[in-house]
Design an enzyme around this catalytic site. Structure first.
Site, PDB file in Angstrom:
ATOM      1  N   LYS A 114     -95.304  27.390   0.673  1.00  0.00           N
ATOM      2  CA  LYS A 114     -93.904  27.619   0.304  1.00  0.00           C
ATOM      3  C   LYS A 114     -93.891  28.675  -0.795  1.00  0.00           C
ATOM      4  O   LYS A 114     -94.087  28.381  -1.975  1.00  0.00           O
ATOM      5  CB  LYS A 114     -93.209  26.354  -0.206  1.00  0.00           C
ATOM      6  CG  LYS A 114     -91.685  26.538  -0.329  1.00  0.00           C
ATOM      7  CD  LYS A 114     -91.059  25.747  -1.452  1.00  0.00           C
ATOM      8  CE  LYS A 114     -91.054  26.469  -2.760  1.00  0.00           C
ATOM      9  NZ  LYS A 114     -90.190  27.688  -2.817  1.00  0.00           N
ATOM     10  N   GLY A 154     -88.140  28.432   1.546  1.00  0.00           N
ATOM     11  CA  GLY A 154     -87.124  27.472   1.159  1.00  0.00           C
ATOM     12  C   GLY A 154     -87.091  27.263  -0.338  1.00  0.00           C
ATOM     13  O   GLY A 154     -87.890  27.835  -1.088  1.00  0.00           O
ATOM     14  N   VAL A 210     -87.641  22.272   0.156  1.00  0.00           N
ATOM     15  CA  VAL A 210     -88.956  22.404   0.804  1.00  0.00           C
ATOM     16  C   VAL A 210     -90.081  21.943  -0.122  1.00  0.00           C
ATOM     17  O   VAL A 210     -91.001  21.235   0.297  1.00  0.00           O
ATOM     18  CB  VAL A 210     -89.171  23.851   1.282  1.00  0.00           C
ATOM     19  CG1 VAL A 210     -90.607  24.062   1.765  1.00  0.00           C
ATOM     20  CG2 VAL A 210     -88.186  24.189   2.398  1.00  0.00           C
ATOM     21  N   GLY A 211     -90.007  22.336  -1.395  1.00  0.00           N
ATOM     22  CA  GLY A 211     -91.049  21.923  -2.325  1.00  0.00           C
ATOM     23  C   GLY A 211     -91.121  20.408  -2.475  1.00  0.00           C
ATOM     24  O   GLY A 211     -92.208  19.815  -2.446  1.00  0.00           O
ATOM     25  N   GLU A 245    -100.771  24.809 -12.226  1.00  0.00           N
ATOM     26  CA  GLU A 245    -100.933  25.905 -13.183  1.00  0.00           C
ATOM     27  C   GLU A 245     -99.539  26.211 -13.691  1.00  0.00           C
ATOM     28  O   GLU A 245     -98.702  26.747 -12.955  1.00  0.00           O
ATOM     29  CB  GLU A 245    -101.600  27.102 -12.508  1.00  0.00           C
ATOM     30  CG  GLU A 245    -102.076  28.159 -13.481  1.00  0.00           C
ATOM     31  CD  GLU A 245    -101.093  29.307 -13.581  1.00  0.00           C
ATOM     32  OE1 GLU A 245    -100.300  29.293 -14.563  1.00  0.00           O
ATOM     33  OE2 GLU A 245    -101.114  30.182 -12.712  1.00  0.00           O
ATOM     34  N   CYS A 289     -97.942  33.852 -16.958  1.00  0.00           N
ATOM     35  CA  CYS A 289     -97.991  32.599 -17.715  1.00  0.00           C
ATOM     36  C   CYS A 289     -99.050  32.629 -18.806  1.00  0.00           C
ATOM     37  O   CYS A 289     -98.958  31.884 -19.777  1.00  0.00           O
ATOM     38  CB  CYS A 289     -98.224  31.430 -16.768  1.00  0.00           C
ATOM     39  SG  CYS A 289     -99.468  31.756 -15.524  1.00  0.00           S
TER      40      CYS A 289
END
Length: 504
Positions: free
Chosen positions: A181, A212, A217-218, A256, A290
């Site tokens: 995804k 999505g 979806v996740g 992460e 990040c």
């Protein structure tokens, strides 16, 4: 070229389809999402969004494919990864143009860094598949490392192809099947990647792509009882939600997450190298990394030197049209991120930090697009929000210290622990400071990027590791077979076993 990417995906029927069980299929719902060019704020494409029912279909395909793929030879998996690697390099310009269009990366940066680094993850996965000892022996035991199963891979918008290849390459090398995804905000490179997977001959069901939203979806991936692992890269807030959704099925969750990485400049550092390198590292990818070292921790006695060098480094940045070869930094990737950066710059000013350069608003001559001014604050202290919260944009905070012990204390004074940097002439001292920083990675004196270096976080920056051998091992289970060697059995037991075999 950018428009030709959209035309290509449109002509091929990719924009309104998902990739499941080796086929481009229409999702079961009719939801759509616009892809916005962050340099113009205009929509350039529309993609289909999948749903929980599409996830369920993809999981069935991945589960079916797992039976054969998980027991395929590591060498055959390496050959497939080799074909994927070659196709990414062959289509590198297409990928670079797509990344520049969907998330605003300067085209030169996309060509030199985003795409080649992504290809490296596939190469490393290929090489690890060839060399990794999936079975080792210890006494009478066999220690077997085998694929964990069906994996849901959730990737972010800031390094769209790079994060996909880091996860997919390792998962396939391990013998897992996957449902990807990608971020719905930067989906074009993911669709191109699915084409590569198809053209490389990935068996049906081994790789699936369902575009999505995270909540639809996740969440469906995280909750699904037949998904054995979730690998998630994104914000700490979203990571908590993924972990909570996955908890009921006790699946492995590798995360992460966010960061607020320190860059400790020691008193003996060569400032002419340390400071410009720190500005470049903090503003790489427009600060949308990040692990970006956005806290520069410097000796108070050298603060004025640091400020002058930082100002000079920032002045060389060229913010503008990401398709221009002269541009070093394009816009941030989307409106929400632009608003976040502007809000945090305002907070820094209100908190009393001194503005060295930049500030709120767009750079001069740019009246539209999600462009931010490269901003450096100085005289920052650790209690300020701009020293604690991840901004995810071109904003650097310079924090002075009076002793090395205080510098280490400041470096660790955050809920995050993803990346860190240490600059110093005396390597022994730099190593000692690096050992005291609570972070998954520490870079001493700006070493070259290494795709084999395991990457991941302490504290609220996540758990698990990506890249290299450790990244492969995240997708493996450990099985111990005791009594594997006949010699370990008592003689009477060995003879009894032989007699039984002869009688049968």
């Amino acid at each position: 070229m950018s428009s030709s990417i959209v035309e290509h995906l449109g002509r091929a029927g990719r924009l309104h389809r998902i990739f499941v069980d080796g086929e481009w299929v229409m999702p079961q719902a009719q939801a759509r999402s616009a892809v916005v060019d962050p340099s113009t704020e205009e929509p350039v494409a529309e993609i289909a969004l999948g749903s929980a029912s599409d996830v369920a279909t993809a999981v069935v395909a991945a589960r079916r494919a797992f039976a054969a793929w998980s027991v395929s030879s590591a060498q055959s998996r390496a050959l497939l990864l080799d074909r994927i690697h070659a196709l990414i390099l062959e289509r590198a310009e297409l990928f670079a143009q797509a990344i520049s269009l969907e998330m605003g990366a300067a085209i030169d940066f996309a060509r030199r860094t985003q795409v080649p680094s992504a290809a490296e993850h596939i190469r490393v996965a290929r090489d690890n598949a060839r060399s990794y000892a999936f079975v080792t022996h210890r006494g009478d035991m066999a220690i077997v490392r085998e694929a964990i199963g069906v994996c849901g891979l959730i990737t972010p918008w800031n390094w769209p192809l790079y994060q996909i290849t880091a996860k997919v390459g390792a998962a396939l090398a391990a013998g897992c099947t996957v449902i990807l995804k990608p971020s719905e905000l930067s989906p074009l490179s993911a669709l191109l990647f699915a084409e590569v997977m198809h053209d490389a001959g990935v068996p049906p069901g081994v790789f699936n792509l369902v575009n999505g939203s995270g909540p639809e979806v996740g969440a469906a991936l995280a909750e699904h009882p037949d998904v054995d692992m979730i690998s998630f890269t994104g914000s700490t807030r979203a990571g908590v939600l993924v972990a909570q959704a996955a908890a009921t099925t006790v699946k492995r969750v590798a995360q992460e997450l966010g960061g607020k990485s320190p860059n400790v400049i020691l008193p003996d550092a060569d400032l002419a190298r340390a400071v410009p390198g720190g500005v470049a590292a903090a503003f790489r990818n427009v600060g949308q990394s990040c692990s970006a070292p956005t806290r520069m921790i410097v000796p108070r006695a050298r603060l004025q030197e640091v400020e002058q060098l930082a100002l000079e480094a920032a002045s060389s940045i060229v913010v503008g049209d990401p398709r221009s070869q002269q541009t070093t930094h394009g816009p941030v990737a989307n409106r929400a991120q632009f608003n976040r950066v502007q809000e945090m710059i305002g907070i820094g000013i209100a908190e009393g930090a001194r503005l060295l350069c930049g500030g709120p608003g767009r750079p001069e001559a740019l009246s539209r697009g999600f462009y931010c001014r490269p901003t450096i604050f100085t005289a920052v202290h650790s209690r300020m929000q701009i020293a604690q919260e991840e901004i995810f944009g071109p904003v650097l905070a310079i924090i002075p210290y009076d002793s090395v012990d205080e510098a280490v204390e400041i470096a660790n004074d955050t809920v995050y622990g993803l990346g860190a940097h240490v600059q110093g002439t005396d390597l022994g001292t730099a190593r000692a400071v690096a050992a005291r920083i609570r972070s998954g990675q520490v870079h001493i004196n700006y070493p070259a990027w290494n795709p084999n270096a395991p990457f991941g976080g302490y504290k609220r920056s996540g758990n698990g590791r990506e890249y290299g051998i450790e990244g492969l091992e995240e997708y493996l289970e450990t099985k111990t077979i005791l009594g594997f060697h006949e010699a370990s059995m008592p003689d009477s037991a060995v003879q009894s076993s032989r007699n039984a075999q002869e009688q049968s």
